[in-house]
Each structure stands twice: as C-alpha cells, then as structure tokens.
Design a protein around this motif. Sequence first.
Motif, PDB file in Angstrom:
ATOM      1  N   LEU A   1       0.816  -1.212   0.000  1.00 14.56           N
ATOM      2  CA  LEU A   1       0.000   0.000   0.000  1.00 14.56           C
ATOM      3  C   LEU A   1       0.853   1.267   0.000  1.00 14.56           C
ATOM      4  O   LEU A   1       0.374   2.337  -0.396  1.00 14.56           O
ATOM      5  CB  LEU A   1      -0.948  -0.014   1.205  1.00 14.56           C
ATOM      6  CG  LEU A   1      -1.994  -1.137   1.174  1.00 14.56           C
ATOM      7  CD1 LEU A   1      -2.902  -1.067   2.402  1.00 14.56           C
ATOM      8  CD2 LEU A   1      -2.824  -1.094  -0.102  1.00 14.56           C
ATOM      9  N   GLN A   2       2.103   1.161   0.440  1.00 17.03           N
ATOM     10  CA  GLN A   2       3.017   2.300   0.336  1.00 17.03           C
ATOM     11  C   GLN A   2       3.577   2.429  -1.081  1.00 17.03           C
ATOM     12  O   GLN A   2       4.098   3.477  -1.455  1.00 17.03           O
ATOM     13  CB  GLN A   2       4.144   2.151   1.352  1.00 17.03           C
ATOM     14  CG  GLN A   2       3.703   2.393   2.788  1.00 17.03           C
ATOM     15  CD  GLN A   2       4.738   1.977   3.813  1.00 17.03           C
ATOM     16  OE1 GLN A   2       5.691   1.254   3.502  1.00 17.03           O
ATOM     17  NE2 GLN A   2       4.565   2.420   5.053  1.00 17.03           N
TER      18      GLN A   2
ATOM     19  N   ARG B   1       1.826   2.112  -4.208  1.00 15.85           N
ATOM     20  CA  ARG B   1       0.452   1.973  -4.713  1.00 15.85           C
ATOM     21  C   ARG B   1       0.376   1.269  -6.062  1.00 15.85           C
ATOM     22  O   ARG B   1      -0.554   0.507  -6.330  1.00 15.85           O
ATOM     23  CB  ARG B   1      -0.155   3.375  -4.819  1.00 15.85           C
ATOM     24  CG  ARG B   1      -1.647   3.384  -5.037  1.00 15.85           C
ATOM     25  CD  ARG B   1      -2.384   3.138  -3.749  1.00 15.85           C
ATOM     26  NE  ARG B   1      -3.766   2.737  -3.998  1.00 15.85           N
ATOM     27  CZ  ARG B   1      -4.512   2.105  -3.119  1.00 15.85           C
ATOM     28  NH1 ARG B   1      -4.017   1.776  -1.944  1.00 15.85           N
ATOM     29  NH2 ARG B   1      -5.749   1.774  -3.396  1.00 15.85           N
TER      30      ARG B   1
ATOM     31  N   TRP C   1       0.285  -2.494  -5.603  1.00 22.86           N
ATOM     32  CA  TRP C   1      -1.009  -2.992  -5.132  1.00 22.86           C
ATOM     33  C   TRP C   1      -2.019  -3.022  -6.284  1.00 22.86           C
ATOM     34  O   TRP C   1      -2.779  -3.992  -6.438  1.00 22.86           O
ATOM     35  CB  TRP C   1      -1.522  -2.117  -3.991  1.00 22.86           C
ATOM     36  CG  TRP C   1      -2.931  -2.427  -3.564  1.00 22.86           C
ATOM     37  CD1 TRP C   1      -4.034  -1.640  -3.713  1.00 22.86           C
ATOM     38  CD2 TRP C   1      -3.399  -3.622  -2.932  1.00 22.86           C
ATOM     39  NE1 TRP C   1      -5.152  -2.257  -3.215  1.00 22.86           N
ATOM     40  CE2 TRP C   1      -4.793  -3.494  -2.720  1.00 22.86           C
ATOM     41  CE3 TRP C   1      -2.771  -4.801  -2.518  1.00 22.86           C
ATOM     42  CZ2 TRP C   1      -5.571  -4.477  -2.122  1.00 22.86           C
ATOM     43  CZ3 TRP C   1      -3.540  -5.789  -1.920  1.00 22.86           C
ATOM     44  CH2 TRP C   1      -4.921  -5.628  -1.728  1.00 22.86           C
TER      45      TRP C   1
ATOM     46  N   SER D   1      -7.436  -8.225  -2.215  1.00 23.34           N
ATOM     47  CA  SER D   1      -7.436  -7.538  -3.517  1.00 23.34           C
ATOM     48  C   SER D   1      -8.769  -7.727  -4.230  1.00 23.34           C
ATOM     49  O   SER D   1      -9.196  -6.857  -5.000  1.00 23.34           O
ATOM     50  CB  SER D   1      -6.286  -8.053  -4.391  1.00 23.34           C
ATOM     51  OG  SER D   1      -6.482  -9.412  -4.748  1.00 23.34           O
TER      52      SER D   1
ATOM     53  N   GLU E   1      -6.827   1.598   1.095  1.00 23.75           N
ATOM     54  CA  GLU E   1      -5.688   2.498   1.313  1.00 23.75           C
ATOM     55  C   GLU E   1      -5.297   2.459   2.779  1.00 23.75           C
ATOM     56  O   GLU E   1      -6.102   2.096   3.648  1.00 23.75           O
ATOM     57  CB  GLU E   1      -6.054   3.935   0.926  1.00 23.75           C
ATOM     58  CG  GLU E   1      -6.389   4.120  -0.532  1.00 23.75           C
ATOM     59  CD  GLU E   1      -6.736   5.569  -0.863  1.00 23.75           C
ATOM     60  OE1 GLU E   1      -6.911   6.363   0.100  1.00 23.75           O
ATOM     61  OE2 GLU E   1      -6.833   5.889  -2.053  1.00 23.75           O
ATOM     62  N   LEU E   2      -4.067   2.856   3.049  1.00 28.20           N
ATOM     63  CA  LEU E   2      -3.608   2.947   4.440  1.00 28.20           C
ATOM     64  C   LEU E   2      -4.308   4.111   5.125  1.00 28.20           C
ATOM     65  O   LEU E   2      -4.441   5.200   4.554  1.00 28.20           O
ATOM     66  CB  LEU E   2      -2.099   3.165   4.507  1.00 28.20           C
ATOM     67  CG  LEU E   2      -1.204   1.963   4.225  1.00 28.20           C
ATOM     68  CD1 LEU E   2       0.265   2.400   4.221  1.00 28.20           C
ATOM     69  CD2 LEU E   2      -1.403   0.859   5.261  1.00 28.20           C
TER      70      LEU E   2
ATOM     71  N   VAL F   1      -6.432   0.169   7.784  1.00 25.48           N
ATOM     72  CA  VAL F   1      -6.731   0.507   6.394  1.00 25.48           C
ATOM     73  C   VAL F   1      -8.125   1.129   6.287  1.00 25.48           C
ATOM     74  O   VAL F   1      -8.976   0.916   7.150  1.00 25.48           O
ATOM     75  CB  VAL F   1      -6.679  -0.755   5.489  1.00 25.48           C
ATOM     76  CG1 VAL F   1      -5.274  -1.318   5.442  1.00 25.48           C
ATOM     77  CG2 VAL F   1      -7.680  -1.805   5.953  1.00 25.48           C
TER      78      VAL F   1
END
Length: 323
Positions: free
Chosen positions: A181-182, A184, A187, A292, A299-300, A321
Amino acid sequence: MFEYASRRMSNYNPPDHTRLRSLVTKAFTARRVQALRPRIEMIADELLRAVDGAREFDIIETLAHPLPCQVICEMIGVPLTYSPQLSEWTGAVQSVLAPVPLPDRIPAANQAASEFMAFIRALVVERRQRPGDDLLSALIAAEDNGQRLTEEELVTTVLFMFSAGHSTTRDLVGSGLLALLQNRDQWQRVTRDASLVPSTVEECLRYAPSITLFGRRALMDTAVADTPIPAGESVFVSIAAANRDPRRFSDPDRFDISRSDNEHLTFGGGIHFCLGATLARAEAGVIFETLSRRHPGMELAEQTVEWRDTISMRGPKAVRVVV
C-alpha cells in the motif's frame, strides 16, 4: 524456556536433527498443507465478512493474526476456544527468543512455557487414547526405522509449530501489506491480475522478512568474507541484510512484485529450510488475493506504525486501512 529453546528442531544438529526432521516431515507434508487451501480461503472470507460495512479496520487484528492462529489450531487439533490463551503464551515465549533476552521478560516467559507444555502434554495423552485426523495424531503415529518422537520431542515440536506457525505469517502479511500500500502501483497490479499473487508473496518475504536474525555457533575454525571465526564462536546471521545484498539482487531496496530470480533466504536453507514454508506461502497468498478481490480500493489509514520490540522478529503491531 531453556528446555524449550534447546530442544527446538532448528537447534539440533545431525544425526539428532536428521531423525527428528524425518519423523516430523512424515506428518507435516506438503499434500496436507495444500489440502487446507479451501479451508484457508473460507476462513479469510469469514473474517472479512465480520467487518463488512466498516469504513476502517486493523488488518492485523481482523485477519493477519486470527487466520494463521485458527489454521494451526485446526491442523494440530486444538479447539478454537483456546486460541486466545495460546496466542498469549506464544507472545510471552517469543519475547525472550532473542540474542540478548531482556531479563524482566524471563519470568513471564518461563511461566508461559511451563503452562503451554503442560497443555500440550495433556493433549498428547488425549490423542494417544483417541487419535484423530489431525497433525498431533500424525506426529504421535509417525515412525522411521522403528523410531518415534519421544514425549518431550512431541511437546517442544508442537509448541514450536504453533509459535512459528502463526506469528511469522501475521508479521509477513502486516509488513507485506504495508509495502504494497506504500507502493500503490504494485497494489494496483495485484488487484488487476491475481496471477501476480505468488510473486507478490515472494517479494514480501524478501523485502520484509518476519525473522531477521539467526544465531549459530561455529563448529570449527572457519572464515566468512575474510573474517576469521574461531570454533565455538557465536555468530548472528542477518537474513534481512542478505535479502538486500546488492551483489545478489538488482536495486535491492526497490519493492517489485514481478522481480525475477527472487531466491531470498527468508526460509533459511539446507537441512534447516523452514518446514512451514508451504503453509506460510499459502496463507499469505490467500490473504492478499482475498483482500485484492474484496477491497481493491483499500488504502492505508492515517497512522504511526509501531513495530514489535524484538531484534530478531519483525512485524507491525497494527496496520489500519480505509476501504
């Protein structure tokens, strides 16, 4: 704690290790683990349904901790009602499995190890009387050239499997999800193409291993990278550093789920290669695939990530999240 730590399979050398590993492998087979995959998928969906409608939740509390804990309980044949107590014991035991244990944690760890061992001994007695289709029954029945596991080996092996079988996967999922998630774009690639999940798991294992440090003792005079190591000397091997070695991996600090030739050392190697590698990969893969599919826009949340305060085991305490 000394009784447990000194009898863990990872601390044995041949020929004792060979005998013990051979017996445990007969019960803990890849086929047994693969047969669990539909059940792992079912557990993941059940746990996420519990937070349906929530705008924000903690992945560790909701999914990454309870799923592997439930799976290992079902594998060994322990009622799920015991999982909170087993998790508490495991946390206390693992808090002192470090190169330099903190003295103030040792009494609680000794108490937890003692109670955990007593619990497993009672379970062994019960399974000897009424065997079932579970891992503990298979361990009791396992035989190699007329040899079986002793009761103490059964106890320490089951304790080892439980503690290693859920906390490392929890930390793998937590650290891996943070990395995803960092980054993006990575992901989004997973959400568009589920076939990338296996390579995603491998990159998470390389990039942020749950166990970062291993202790070893030299059995003879040797040298590593021109550094002399006398016989009897303790050596601490950094798995995390090996996984970021620029001589082995191109651009090692970049998180890339399509990285090829990703032969990391997170599961060790040789005779001590992690027995639970197949299970960890299956659990992490199911969790990433389920998230997923159900929450592609995840998102975080705004948060300061806190890490577990151990030097040899690494993972976030929480990963919040927003969905």
